[in-house]
Design a protein around this motif. Structure first.
Motif, short mmCIF file in Angstrom:
data_model
loop_
_atom_site.label_atom_id
_atom_site.label_comp_id
_atom_site.label_asym_id
_atom_site.label_seq_id
_atom_site.Cartn_x
_atom_site.Cartn_y
_atom_site.Cartn_z
N TYR A 114 0.83 -1.21 0.00
CA TYR A 114 0.00 0.00 0.00
C TYR A 114 0.86 1.25 0.00
O TYR A 114 2.06 1.21 0.27
CB TYR A 114 -0.97 0.03 1.20
N LEU A 115 0.19 2.34 -0.31
CA LEU A 115 0.80 3.67 -0.23
C LEU A 115 0.24 4.36 1.00
O LEU A 115 -0.97 4.32 1.23
CB LEU A 115 0.43 4.48 -1.49
N LEU A 163 5.81 3.72 0.34
CA LEU A 163 5.32 2.53 -0.35
C LEU A 163 5.75 1.33 0.48
O LEU A 163 6.95 1.11 0.69
CB LEU A 163 5.90 2.44 -1.76
N ARG A 183 2.79 -5.38 -8.17
CA ARG A 183 2.44 -4.57 -6.98
C ARG A 183 3.22 -3.27 -6.98
O ARG A 183 2.73 -2.23 -6.56
CB ARG A 183 2.72 -5.34 -5.69
N HIS A 234 1.56 -0.99 -9.48
CA HIS A 234 0.28 -0.51 -8.94
C HIS A 234 0.50 0.63 -7.93
O HIS A 234 -0.08 1.71 -8.05
CB HIS A 234 -0.46 -1.67 -8.28
N GLU A 235 1.35 0.39 -6.95
CA GLU A 235 1.50 1.38 -5.87
C GLU A 235 2.17 2.65 -6.38
O GLU A 235 1.81 3.75 -5.97
CB GLU A 235 2.26 0.79 -4.68
N HIS A 291 -0.22 5.05 -7.95
CA HIS A 291 -0.92 5.93 -7.00
C HIS A 291 -0.09 7.17 -6.66
O HIS A 291 -0.65 8.24 -6.40
CB HIS A 291 -1.27 5.17 -5.71
#
Ligand SMILES: [Zn+2]
Length: 323
Positions: A126-127, A140, A161, A164-165, A168
């Motif tokens: 996640y961020l 991150l 992943r 993706h992060e 963001h």
């Protein structure tokens, strides 16, 4: 034992698994992300994450500041207490140098947030960032990403992943966007960016998008659509049950349709023209101007019709997208 129970208080930086409303958070900058790895966690996992982050940074552009935290525990390799302590100390040295949080308090929170998860064996990516800072740093976080690795995947999942992060981070350099576009665009990027970087063939893109279509259909069958996933507060109660399907999966196809309906059908134009337009006009007016439509409801109706179309029509739209 470094983990400590019950140290939650109000002012710890908290993860933002779902991007929150607000203006731009991160800024364009040349500096590459800084990596922090729990010593003893196989360096190949950091390498996969970095590979994905760099693929995304090459595509979206360089934004930040970004610190990447990679930790995990594989069965045969228990990190030492010294390594854990060094990881927490590094994290708290950086986060308490910019906030006035006490080191001990940070240590407690970081231990729960990183090491407890590592110990439990959960995989997380996640961020997060500390909203209250004048210039927040993107954190991150990638924990136990080895659990997402499967030998047969054409592009390893920990790489995706990273894509993706980092997507963001790029998005958060612009004004607020609806959840379906934030998550959907990041899921679409997981397929699109490796493909444009020639890391996979077209079948990889189609297979991932087909999977998203199957998931999205679970939500559309329940009468829900991306219009129900603009923000968590405004989302109808039943939409929360389908959060993942609406935000990530339907959102990925919403992103495809957004690009497909644009004059250039170009993903780079989405990056170079649409996102800056969001800063200038806000996302709703940007959507209308970008597509030459009256209002967002026109787009949502087009999306519902698109979802009811055949797989052939959907694949055709995907194949017509241009770099
Ligand atoms: Zn996401």
């Amino acid at each position: 034992m470094l983990g400590a129970a019950g140290c939650r208080t109000a002012d710890a930086p908290h993860p933002h698994p779902h991007p929150t409303p607000g203006g731009a958070t991160f800024i364009p900058m040349e500096e590459a992300p800084v990596y922090h790895v729990l010593d003893g966690y196989d360096p190949r996992w950091r390498a996969h994450v970095e590979d994905g982050v760099e693929l995304a940074r090459a595509f979206w552009g360089s934004y930040g500041p970004v610190h990447v935290w990679v930790a995990g525990r594989e069965e045969h390799a228990e990190p030492s207490d010294d390594a854990k302590e060094a990881f927490l100390t590094e994290y708290c040295r950086l986060s308490t140098s910019v906030t006035d949080r006490l080191h001990a308090e940070c240590h407690c929170h970081a231990s729960e947030r990183f090491l407890d998860v590592v110990e439990r064996g959960d995989a997380e990516a996640y961020l997060s960032w500390a909203e209250e800072l004048e210039q927040p740093t993107a954190e991150l976080v990638f924990l136990n990403v080895h659990r997402w690795f499967f030998e047969e995947d054409p592009v390893p999942d920990p790489v995706l992943r990273g894509v993706h992060e980092y997507t963001h981070v790029f998005q958060k350099a612009f004004a607020h966007m609806p959840i379906w576009l934030m998550e959907g665009c990041a899921v679409f990027a997981e397929a699109w960016i490796p493909w444009t970087a020639q890391r996979c063939d077209e079948a990889f893109v189609t297979a991932r998008m087909d999977r998203s279509m199957r998931e999205a259909r679970r939500a559309t069958k329940a009468g829900l659509t991306i219009a129900d996933m603009e923000g968590l507060d405004s989302a109808p109660l039943e939409a929360h049950r389908f959060y993942r399907e609406l935000a990530y999966d339907a959102g990925a196809w919403g992103t495809v349709l957004l690009v497909h309906l644009s004059p250039s059908k170009s993903v780079s134009a989405l990056r170079d023209e649409f996102f800056p337009m969001v800063d200038e006009l806000g996302w709703e007016r940007a959507l209308c101007r970008y597509l030459g439509i009256e209002n967002k409801y026109w787009f949502y109706e087009a999306f519902d019709a698109f979802m009811e179309g055949t797989a052939e029509q959907q694949h055709h739209a995907l194949r017509e997208l241009r770099p």
